[in-house]
Design a protein around this motif. Sequence first.
Motif, PDB file in Angstrom:
ATOM      1  N   GLU A 259       0.716  -1.308  -0.109  1.00 20.10           N
ATOM      2  CA  GLU A 259       0.040   0.032   0.112  1.00 20.10           C
ATOM      3  C   GLU A 259       0.819   1.126  -0.081  1.00 20.10           C
ATOM      4  N   ASP A 260       1.961   1.272   0.956  1.00 20.60           N
ATOM      5  CA  ASP A 260       2.929   2.446   0.799  1.00 20.60           C
ATOM      6  C   ASP A 260       3.557   2.682  -0.541  1.00 20.60           C
ATOM      7  N   LEU A 261       3.839   1.529  -1.294  1.00 21.93           N
ATOM      8  CA  LEU A 261       4.787   1.587  -2.675  1.00 21.93           C
ATOM      9  C   LEU A 261       3.412   2.041  -3.618  1.00 21.93           C
ATOM     10  N   ARG A 262       2.359   1.819  -3.403  1.00 18.15           N
ATOM     11  CA  ARG A 262       1.203   2.118  -4.449  1.00 18.15           C
ATOM     12  C   ARG A 262       1.297   3.951  -4.154  1.00 18.15           C
ATOM     13  N   THR A 263       1.291   4.108  -2.852  1.00 16.89           N
ATOM     14  CA  THR A 263       1.008   5.476  -2.571  1.00 16.89           C
ATOM     15  C   THR A 263       2.231   6.436  -2.978  1.00 16.89           C
ATOM     16  N   VAL A 264       3.521   5.603  -2.943  1.00 20.39           N
ATOM     17  CA  VAL A 264       4.583   6.590  -3.616  1.00 20.39           C
ATOM     18  C   VAL A 264       4.579   6.787  -5.281  1.00 20.39           C
ATOM     19  N   VAL A 265       4.035   5.573  -5.893  1.00 19.61           N
ATOM     20  CA  VAL A 265       3.984   5.827  -7.279  1.00 19.61           C
ATOM     21  C   VAL A 265       2.874   6.719  -7.611  1.00 19.61           C
ATOM     22  N   ASP A 266       1.691   6.783  -6.878  1.00 13.31           N
ATOM     23  CA  ASP A 266       0.733   7.510  -6.964  1.00 13.31           C
ATOM     24  C   ASP A 266       1.306   9.039  -6.943  1.00 13.31           C
ATOM     25  N   GLU A 267       2.190   9.539  -5.911  1.00  8.41           N
ATOM     26  CA  GLU A 267       3.078  10.561  -5.607  1.00  8.41           C
ATOM     27  C   GLU A 267       3.706  11.014  -6.828  1.00  8.41           C
ATOM     28  N   LEU A 268       4.564   9.680  -7.525  1.00 11.23           N
ATOM     29  CA  LEU A 268       5.227  10.289  -8.444  1.00 11.23           C
ATOM     30  C   LEU A 268       4.618  10.655  -9.738  1.00 11.23           C
ATOM     31  N   ARG A 269       3.217   9.997 -10.021  1.00 15.31           N
ATOM     32  CA  ARG A 269       2.679  10.316 -11.223  1.00 15.31           C
ATOM     33  C   ARG A 269       1.896  11.674 -10.961  1.00 15.31           C
ATOM     34  N   ARG A 270       1.496  11.964  -9.680  1.00 14.81           N
ATOM     35  CA  ARG A 270       0.879  13.256  -9.563  1.00 14.81           C
ATOM     36  C   ARG A 270       1.850  14.481  -9.984  1.00 14.81           C
ATOM     37  N   LEU A 271       3.237  14.279  -9.331  1.00 14.92           N
ATOM     38  CA  LEU A 271       4.415  15.312  -9.678  1.00 14.92           C
ATOM     39  C   LEU A 271       4.530  15.381 -11.157  1.00 14.92           C
ATOM     40  N   ARG A 272       4.374  14.393 -11.914  1.00 10.82           N
ATOM     41  CA  ARG A 272       4.656  14.443 -13.287  1.00 10.82           C
ATOM     42  C   ARG A 272       3.334  14.968 -13.867  1.00 10.82           C
ATOM     43  N   THR A 273       2.352  15.207 -13.250  1.00 11.97           N
ATOM     44  CA  THR A 273       1.056  15.727 -13.715  1.00 11.97           C
ATOM     45  C   THR A 273       1.397  17.555 -13.616  1.00 11.97           C
ATOM     46  N   ARG A 274       1.827  17.663 -12.165  1.00 16.32           N
ATOM     47  CA  ARG A 274       2.129  18.850 -12.011  1.00 16.32           C
ATOM     48  C   ARG A 274       3.078  19.630 -12.721  1.00 16.32           C
ATOM     49  N   VAL A 275       4.095  18.846 -13.012  1.00 12.45           N
ATOM     50  CA  VAL A 275       5.202  19.444 -13.984  1.00 12.45           C
ATOM     51  C   VAL A 275       5.279  18.785 -15.191  1.00 12.45           C
ATOM     52  N   PRO A 276       4.579  19.276 -16.122  1.00 15.41           N
ATOM     53  CA  PRO A 276       4.292  18.415 -17.674  1.00 15.41           C
ATOM     54  C   PRO A 276       5.787  18.229 -18.322  1.00 15.41           C
ATOM     55  N   GLN A 277       6.905  18.875 -17.988  1.00 14.88           N
ATOM     56  CA  GLN A 277       8.012  18.681 -18.666  1.00 14.88           C
ATOM     57  C   GLN A 277       9.071  17.605 -18.003  1.00 14.88           C
ATOM     58  N   LEU A 278       8.435  17.217 -17.000  1.00 15.18           N
ATOM     59  CA  LEU A 278       8.968  15.617 -16.221  1.00 15.18           C
ATOM     60  C   LEU A 278       8.930  14.629 -17.193  1.00 15.18           C
ATOM     61  N   THR A 279      10.105  13.966 -17.402  1.00 18.35           N
ATOM     62  CA  THR A 279      10.077  12.912 -18.315  1.00 18.35           C
ATOM     63  C   THR A 279      10.181  11.537 -17.467  1.00 18.35           C
ATOM     64  N   GLY A 280      10.570  11.523 -16.211  1.00 16.00           N
ATOM     65  CA  GLY A 280      10.612  10.541 -15.226  1.00 16.00           C
ATOM     66  C   GLY A 280      10.809  11.069 -13.862  1.00 16.00           C
ATOM     67  N   ALA A 281      10.385   9.947 -12.972  1.00 15.87           N
ATOM     68  CA  ALA A 281      10.550  10.253 -11.671  1.00 15.87           C
ATOM     69  C   ALA A 281      10.831   8.926 -10.906  1.00 15.87           C
ATOM     70  N   LEU A 282      11.706   8.811  -9.957  1.00 12.87           N
ATOM     71  CA  LEU A 282      12.099   7.670  -9.380  1.00 12.87           C
ATOM     72  C   LEU A 282      12.315   8.018  -7.766  1.00 12.87           C
ATOM     73  N   ALA A 283      12.137   7.116  -7.151  1.00 19.59           N
ATOM     74  CA  ALA A 283      12.256   7.256  -5.467  1.00 19.59           C
ATOM     75  C   ALA A 283      13.154   6.113  -5.222  1.00 19.59           C
ATOM     76  N   ALA A 284      14.363   6.214  -4.593  1.00 19.73           N
ATOM     77  CA  ALA A 284      15.433   5.131  -4.372  1.00 19.73           C
ATOM     78  C   ALA A 284      15.710   5.204  -2.983  1.00 19.73           C
ATOM     79  N   GLY A 285      16.415   4.159  -2.569  1.00 17.47           N
ATOM     80  CA  GLY A 285      16.947   4.204  -1.231  1.00 17.47           C
ATOM     81  C   GLY A 285      18.451   4.725  -1.427  1.00 17.47           C
ATOM     82  N   VAL A 286      18.895   5.386  -0.347  1.00 21.22           N
ATOM     83  CA  VAL A 286      20.115   5.803  -0.395  1.00 21.22           C
ATOM     84  C   VAL A 286      21.362   4.803  -0.893  1.00 21.22           C
TER      85      VAL A 286
END
Length: 167
Positions: free
Chosen positions: A5-32
């Motif tokens: 469920e938390d992973l789905r929330t992170v993916v949803d946040e990445l997709r919303r981010l790409r909607t808010r900034v249309p010039q984004l071509t990709g978004a990635l959340a990763a561990g350090v």
Amino acid sequence: MVAEEDLRTVVDELRRLRTRVPQLTGALAAGVDGLVVAHDTPGVDPEGLAALTAAALGVAVRVTDATGHGGFRELLVRGERGYIATYAAGRTAVLTLLAQDRVNVGRLHLEGRRAGSRIGELLDAAEAAARAARPTPRPLGAVSAAPPIRTRAPRTTSAEARTATDS
């Protein structure tokens, strides 16, 4: 380990981010550590990007330490065809955004910082919950607060009983 469920929330946040900034071509959340948490990176290998992000993060952290500028917050790289921006996302993760060259960099930073903060809070909370759910191992030699468990020794006959001095 992050719950589904938390992973789905992170993916949803990445997709919303790409909607808010249309010039984004990709978004990635990763561990350090360079492992992918979630991604929305069409046309880009997420594992390779996460590993490269971890390497760049290592250098960025050393630069901020060496110059006395405090802990890592963000890293911006500009290539001929666009930007790669990496933002701190909590204690153990980063958010990397890929953007076209025509992106408004101020807007990229504003949205990237906000999303990094939200993703960081979510992942830190998920990590804390997972840590709380795991039993804490006792160090060797630690005394338990629980009363000792008493077991009965099997009965021995006088013929079987021996002591150290009997042999």
